[in-house]
Design a protein around this motif. Sequence first.
Motif, PDB file in Angstrom:
ATOM      1  N   SER A  55      12.744  19.009 -95.276  1.00 43.76           N
ATOM      2  CA  SER A  55      13.240  18.975 -93.893  1.00 43.76           C
ATOM      3  C   SER A  55      14.735  19.283 -93.850  1.00 43.76           C
ATOM      4  O   SER A  55      15.213  20.021 -92.968  1.00 43.76           O
ATOM      5  N   THR A  56      15.471  18.727 -94.800  1.00 43.21           N
ATOM      6  CA  THR A  56      16.915  18.996 -94.853  1.00 43.21           C
ATOM      7  C   THR A  56      17.174  20.476 -95.100  1.00 43.21           C
ATOM      8  O   THR A  56      18.034  21.101 -94.459  1.00 43.21           O
ATOM      9  N   ILE A  57      16.430  21.057 -96.064  1.00 44.92           N
ATOM     10  CA  ILE A  57      16.608  22.484 -96.367  1.00 44.92           C
ATOM     11  C   ILE A  57      16.249  23.333 -95.151  1.00 44.92           C
ATOM     12  O   ILE A  57      16.918  24.322 -94.838  1.00 44.92           O
ATOM     13  N   LYS A  58      15.192  22.940 -94.453  1.00 50.31           N
ATOM     14  CA  LYS A  58      14.773  23.691 -93.258  1.00 50.31           C
ATOM     15  C   LYS A  58      15.869  23.683 -92.201  1.00 50.31           C
ATOM     16  O   LYS A  58      16.157  24.716 -91.570  1.00 50.31           O
ATOM     17  N   ASP A  59      16.502  22.539 -91.999  1.00 54.23           N
ATOM     18  CA  ASP A  59      17.593  22.450 -91.023  1.00 54.23           C
ATOM     19  C   ASP A  59      18.759  23.351 -91.426  1.00 54.23           C
ATOM     20  O   ASP A  59      19.358  24.028 -90.578  1.00 54.23           O
ATOM     21  N   GLN A  60      19.078  23.361 -92.733  1.00 53.40           N
ATOM     22  CA  GLN A  60      20.188  24.199 -93.191  1.00 53.40           C
ATOM     23  C   GLN A  60      19.862  25.678 -93.029  1.00 53.40           C
ATOM     24  O   GLN A  60      20.730  26.485 -92.675  1.00 53.40           O
ATOM     25  N   ALA A  61      18.613  26.043 -93.309  1.00 52.44           N
ATOM     26  CA  ALA A  61      18.210  27.440 -93.133  1.00 52.44           C
ATOM     27  C   ALA A  61      18.322  27.845 -91.665  1.00 52.44           C
ATOM     28  O   ALA A  61      18.745  28.968 -91.338  1.00 52.44           O
ATOM     29  N   ARG A  62      17.940  26.933 -90.771  1.00 52.81           N
ATOM     30  CA  ARG A  62      18.031  27.221 -89.324  1.00 52.81           C
ATOM     31  C   ARG A  62      19.486  27.444 -88.917  1.00 52.81           C
ATOM     32  O   ARG A  62      19.797  28.389 -88.174  1.00 52.81           O
ATOM     33  N   LEU A  63      20.387  26.601 -89.436  1.00 52.55           N
ATOM     34  CA  LEU A  63      21.810  26.759 -89.099  1.00 52.55           C
ATOM     35  C   LEU A  63      22.363  28.074 -89.645  1.00 52.55           C
ATOM     36  O   LEU A  63      23.177  28.738 -88.990  1.00 52.55           O
ATOM     37  N   LEU A  64      21.905  28.449 -90.843  1.00 50.46           N
ATOM     38  CA  LEU A  64      22.368  29.715 -91.415  1.00 50.46           C
ATOM     39  C   LEU A  64      21.879  30.905 -90.589  1.00 50.46           C
ATOM     40  O   LEU A  64      22.619  31.875 -90.387  1.00 50.46           O
ATOM     41  N   ARG A  65      20.641  30.828 -90.105  1.00 45.00           N
ATOM     42  CA  ARG A  65      20.138  31.931 -89.288  1.00 45.00           C
ATOM     43  C   ARG A  65      20.904  32.023 -87.971  1.00 45.00           C
ATOM     44  O   ARG A  65      21.167  33.126 -87.469  1.00 45.00           O
ATOM     45  N   GLN A  66      21.260  30.886 -87.434  1.00 41.77           N
ATOM     46  CA  GLN A  66      22.077  30.892 -86.219  1.00 41.77           C
ATOM     47  C   GLN A  66      23.425  31.555 -86.500  1.00 41.77           C
ATOM     48  O   GLN A  66      23.934  32.325 -85.677  1.00 41.77           O
TER      49      GLN A  66
END
Length: 430
Positions: free
Chosen positions: A36-47
Motif C-alpha cells: 500500500s505504501t509503495i502504491k501511494d508513492q507510485a501514484r505521487l510519482l505519476r502525478q
Amino acid sequence: MGNRPVDWTPISEGDPTPGDPYDVREEARRLQNIASTIKDQARLLRQAGQNQNLKGKYADKLRDGADDLADKLSKVEGRYTKVSGLLREWAKELEYAQEETRKALSQAKADEKDEDRVDEAKGRMADAVGHYLRLGNKIAGQIEDALDDDIEDSLWDDAVGWVKEHSEGFKLFLDILGWIGTALAIVAMFIPGLNILVGIGLAIGLAVVAGRMMLVAAGKASWMDVAFDCIGLVTFAAGGLAVKGLKAASSSARAAATTSRTAGLKEGLAATKGMRNQLANALAGAGDDATKAAVRSEMNTLRKLISRDAGKVAGDGADIGALGKVLNQGDDEAIGMLQGLRSNAAAHGDAVSGATVAGGHAAYAGAVGMQWTGFAADIGDKALGDNDTLNAGVDAANDLLGTDIGHKPSWDAYNDFKSDNWKVPASSAW
C-alpha cells in the motif's frame, strides 16, 4: 501455535504439521502494508510526471524519470501484493491441516486400545499431512514465481547478499589481510631493498576498505570501521604527496649543484691554465720515466683540487644503519633524497637556496610522520580492539589441544565506538 498438542503419541513422534497461522497472517499483513505504501508513492510519482507546471531544461527528463520509476514501483507493489495473498492462503490451508491432525490425535487417544481406531486416526493424519505438504509446496512455488519477475537484483545486490550470508568468515578474511599488511610494513623496516612492499601494502589496504564497505552495505559494519581502515590509506596518500615534495626539493638542489659545479670547474680550469700548460710542457720534455711519473702525479693532484673546489654533486643513495632503517620504516628512498639534499646544500651553499632546504626537510618530516601515524593507528587498533584473526587462532588451538585459552583482551568502549557509530541500515535486496 501455542495451543498445539505436545504429546502426539500414539500416532506420531512430534507435530506432523508444524507452523503458526497467526505469524503467517501477520507477515501477510506486513507485506500488504508495504504494498500500500509503495502504491501511494507510485501514484505521487505519476502525478509528478503529469505535472505540466514543471519548467526548465530538465523538466522533460524529470517527468520521464518519474513515470519510469512509478512503473518500476508498481511492479514491486504487485510482487508484495501477490506474496501477501499467497501467505494468507497458506495460513488458511495450514489451519485446516492442523485441525485435521488435532482431530486425528483426539480420536487415537480416545480409542488408544482399539487398534483399528488408531489405524483409522493415523490414516486421517496421513491425509492431513499430504494436504499440508501438497499445498505447502504449491504455494511455495507460486511465491517463487511471484519473485521471479523482471525486477532483478544487481550484481552489487548479489554481492552484498553473499557478504551478509557469510559475514563472519568475510570479516575474518579482511582481518587476516590487515595483519598481512602490518607484517609487510614491519618486514620492510628491517630488510633493505623491499620498498615494493609499500605498494603491496597499499593494494591490501584498498582491498580491506572495499570489503569493509560491502559489510557496511550488508549491515554488518559501520562507516566508523571504514574510517579506521582508511587511516592507513589517507596517511599513505599524504605521505606520498610529501615524498613528491621532497623529490622536487632534492631534484632542484641537485640541478643547482650541477650548475654550480660546472661553473666551478670552468673557473678552476681557467685559473690553472698556465700551470697546466707548464706541466704539459714538462711532461713532453721529460727524459726518463721517473720524471714523467712525477709530472703526471702533479697533473692528477691539480685535477683533484679543481674538482674538490668545484664541489661534488650528491645523488639520492641512502647511507643509514639498522636504526635509521627502522625510523624510516624501511623507506630508504626518502632518507636518501634528504641526505642528497643536505650534501648538495653543504657543497653548494650559494647555489642551493635556503627555501629549498627548508622545504625538503618539511616534506621529509611529513612523509615519515604520516608513515608513523598510519602505523601507530594500525597497531593501536589491533591492540585495543577485538581481533577476529587472533580469536580464530585461539579457538583452533583450544579445539586441537583441548585447552581453554581466552580471547585477546580488548577495550569494550573502543569496540562499541567503532561498531555503533555511523551505522546505516542494511541493503534490502530480495
